[in-house]
Structure formats: C-alpha cells, structure tokens
Design an enzyme around this catalytic site. Structure first.
Site, short mmCIF file in Angstrom:
data_model
loop_
_atom_site.label_atom_id
_atom_site.label_comp_id
_atom_site.label_asym_id
_atom_site.label_seq_id
_atom_site.Cartn_x
_atom_site.Cartn_y
_atom_site.Cartn_z
CG HIS A 1 -2.07 -0.97 1.12
ND1 HIS A 1 -2.42 -1.64 -0.02
CD2 HIS A 1 -2.91 -1.42 2.09
CE1 HIS A 1 -3.43 -2.45 0.21
NE2 HIS A 1 -3.76 -2.35 1.49
CG HIS B 1 -8.15 -0.12 1.93
ND1 HIS B 1 -9.00 -0.86 2.71
CD2 HIS B 1 -7.04 -0.88 1.75
CE1 HIS B 1 -8.45 -2.01 2.99
NE2 HIS B 1 -7.26 -2.06 2.42
CD GLU C 1 -8.43 -3.39 -0.59
OE1 GLU C 1 -7.26 -3.23 -0.99
OE2 GLU C 1 -8.71 -4.10 0.39
C1 G6D Z 1 -4.35 -6.68 5.73
O1 G6D Z 1 -4.03 -8.34 4.06
C2 G6D Z 1 -4.82 -7.23 4.41
C3 G6D Z 1 -4.71 -6.18 3.35
O2 G6D Z 1 -5.19 -6.67 2.11
C4 G6D Z 1 -5.49 -4.94 3.79
O3 G6D Z 1 -5.43 -3.95 2.81
C5 G6D Z 1 -4.89 -4.45 5.08
O4 G6D Z 1 -4.98 -5.45 6.07
C6 G6D Z 1 -5.64 -3.23 5.61
O5 G6D Z 1 -2.97 -6.48 5.67
#
Ligand code: G6D
Length: 337
Positions: free
Chosen positions: A107, A178, A303
C-alpha cells in the site's frame, strides 16, 4: 451540492468536503489521504452510515488506529496491495521499495498516499478533485508522479471515483480506494451481507498473499461468488477473504463486476469498474481500540485495482506507468435502498 467544513484544528489546509445529492445521499471526503470518511443513505428509519470512518482528523492519526492500520476509506498508492519483497526490476536495475509489511511492500509504503495532504478543488456541483504530486524518490518510487482523484456524487445515487496519473519515469502504479462498507450502520458485522462477484478466477497466492502467477477457477470453491451468497456461507473454509478476483473488464470502459445486498436494511450496491482486479477483504484484522463497532469483520472492502505484484509477474498487465502515458481508471458504486 458541496459544502466545505473544517476538519483539523491546527491545519486549516485540511478540510472536510460534504457532497449531497438531490435524493439526500451524503458523502464526506477529507483531502487528508483523499479519505471517504462517511457515506450516508436517507433510509425511512433515518440516516444510515454505510462506510467505516471517523469524523475527526485526530482519529485517523491516533496511535491505536495506526497500530493495526486498516486504511479506512483512503486512496492507496503509489502501489496498492503487495509487491514481493519490495523489489522491482526497471530497465535492468532493481529498485528496492520499503518493506513495510513483513518482508513485502504494502500500500505505498510507510507514508503512502493515504497519509498525504492532497490539494482539493471543487470542479462541479457534485465533483471534488483531489491532486497530489508524488516526487521522484517518494517512498523510493522513481519519477515525479502527478495524480488526480475525482469523487462525484450524482443524482442517480452513484458515487464515482475517477483516477488519473502521469509520471516522468517508468514507475510501478496501482491505485485504489480502501473503503469498507457495512450496511447495518455498525449494528452487525458484514458476515450476513450477501455478495455477488462476476469472476470465474482468483489469483493464486502463497501463504504471504504474494501471487504465484497462476489463476485458480472459483468453481466448487469458497471463492465462487458468481451467484449471490452470504459472506459467511463458505468463509469457514478460508477463515477470511483477502484475495484478488480476476474481472472480465479487458477492453471495456466500464463493467458491473459486483453487487452487495443486506436484507434488514434492504440496501444494495452495484460496483462497476474498468480495473482488471478486485481485492475482496472481509476485514478480519480490523480491531480499533475504543471503537467496538470497528472489530473483526466489521467492514467489507472491495478494492478495485490492478493486480498485486504485477511489476514482477510477466503474465500480469497494468503494473507500470511509462513517460507519456496517462493512467486512467474509474469505479462507480450505485445504491438502491
Ligand atoms: C491486511 O491483508 C490485508 C490487506 O489486504 C489490507 O489492505 C490491510 O490489512 C488493511 O494487511
């Protein structure tokens, strides 16, 4: 109609923009992280909050929130989802991105677009444009990237998000919203929500959620959402959904890819996009101290995005932007209630 409200006591560049349509739907967006902080529908029983978020900046910056950080409502980038070990080969050189999630990049790194103050401009009666310049070397990504995200709330009860970017060097890119949905207004978790995803395949992952490059058919698996079903119908087989669904959007400007329905509220939401993937995350790791309604499975993230680790997977497209190209995608959420 768009109203502007204060959102931060000390930084008056950070605002809250309140978009209201003619049917009483209200979307609130802050230029901190380009976050959708609230989305309410005018039910007969009263105003219903249907996304997870906070009404003050301090909550988004609170240490307990940032500890098991769920990225509530934020625009994610420069690269949403994972990049294997944070390594990317560009023009024969290996770029090392921050490994902020175990051994991997997640991210956009430690300070991705979700933590930036974007420039905001009202560009129409129901269109808010947020712009950001991500400089060359930002979180070790190459090139100066200029991007805009436009939120539009129209009178057909659609919230649309338009993404656009350019970059003066070849760079990995994957943007998404998100936002977590919960149509019960926090009364229940999302396990009784019903979901349909028009997808025949998911990306196969290793145990660290890094794609292997293979595609798995959903038929006869817990990932089969081709027919609408309750999220908790098959979740025991996987404990939590956190998977990228392959969408049939190739060459399409926009396609309906998913639908969510919640029986008690009678709210349904259609999701349409031109992105190639949809990461379904059922929020198992949400656990915000002091906010009991933000516990495990309290929100459903859909997402829409490119594929995780696409820069390292030769049979995945959409992993890079090159100088002279314009990255353009859109996702629309249409509500019935
Ligand atoms: C966890 O694995 C999930 C991710 O896909 C998500 O975006 C994040 O939490 C907020 O890491």
């Amino acid at each position: 109609m768009i109203q502007i409200q204060a959102f931060a006591h000390k930084d008056n560049h950070i605002k809250h923009f309140v978009l209201t349509n003619n049917n009483g739907i209200c979307a609130k967006i802050t230029n901190y992280g380009a976050i959708l902080t609230s989305l309410t529908l005018p039910l007969e029983s009263g105003e219903r909050e249907i996304v997870l978020g906070f009404d003050s900046l301090k909550d988004y910056k609170n240490k307990s929130y940032l500890k098991d950080y769920p990225y509530f409502g934020a625009i994610i980038g420069r690269y949403a989802n994972r990049i294997n070990q944070g390594k990317v080969r560009i023009d024969g050189k290996t770029i090392q991105l921050p490994t902020n999630h175990g051994k991997h990049h997640l991210h956009g790194g430690y300070s991705g677009f979700d933590k930036r103050t974007w420039d905001a401009e009202i560009v129409g009666k129901s269109r808010l444009q947020l712009s950001l310049l991500s400089m060359d070397g930002d979180e070790d990504f190459p090139g100066n990237m200029k991007l805009t995200v436009i939120y539009e709330l129209n009178d057909e009860n659609e919230l649309a998000i338009y993404y656009s970017a350019t970059c003066d060097k070849t760079s990995p890119i994957n943007l998404t919203s998100h936002t977590y949905f919960n149509f019960t207004g926090g009364e229940e978790n999302i396990l009784n929500h019903e979901l349909q995803i028009d997808s025949d395949q998911i990306l196969e992952n290793n145990t660290e959620l890094i794609p292997t490059g293979k595609y798995l058919d959903v038929k006869h698996t817990a990932f089969d959402f081709r027919a609408q079903k309750k999220i908790n119908q098959d979740i025991k087989a996987v404990e939590n959904y956190d998977n990228c669904f392959v969408l049939k959007t190739e060459g399409k400007t926009l396609k309906k890819v998913a639908e969510v329905y919640e029986e008690k509220s009678n709210i349904s939401m259609e999701v349409s996009t031109d992105f190639p993937g949809l990461q379904l995350y059922t929020g198992m790791f949400i656990n915000i101290e002091g906010h009991k309604k933000f516990g495990p499975f309290s929100g459903l993230a859909l997402e829409t995005q490119g594929y995780p680790d696409a820069p390292n997977q030769e049979n995945f497209s959409h992993g890079f932007i090159h100088p002279g190209e314009v990255y353009q995608h859109q996702t629309r959420y249409k509500f019935h209630f």
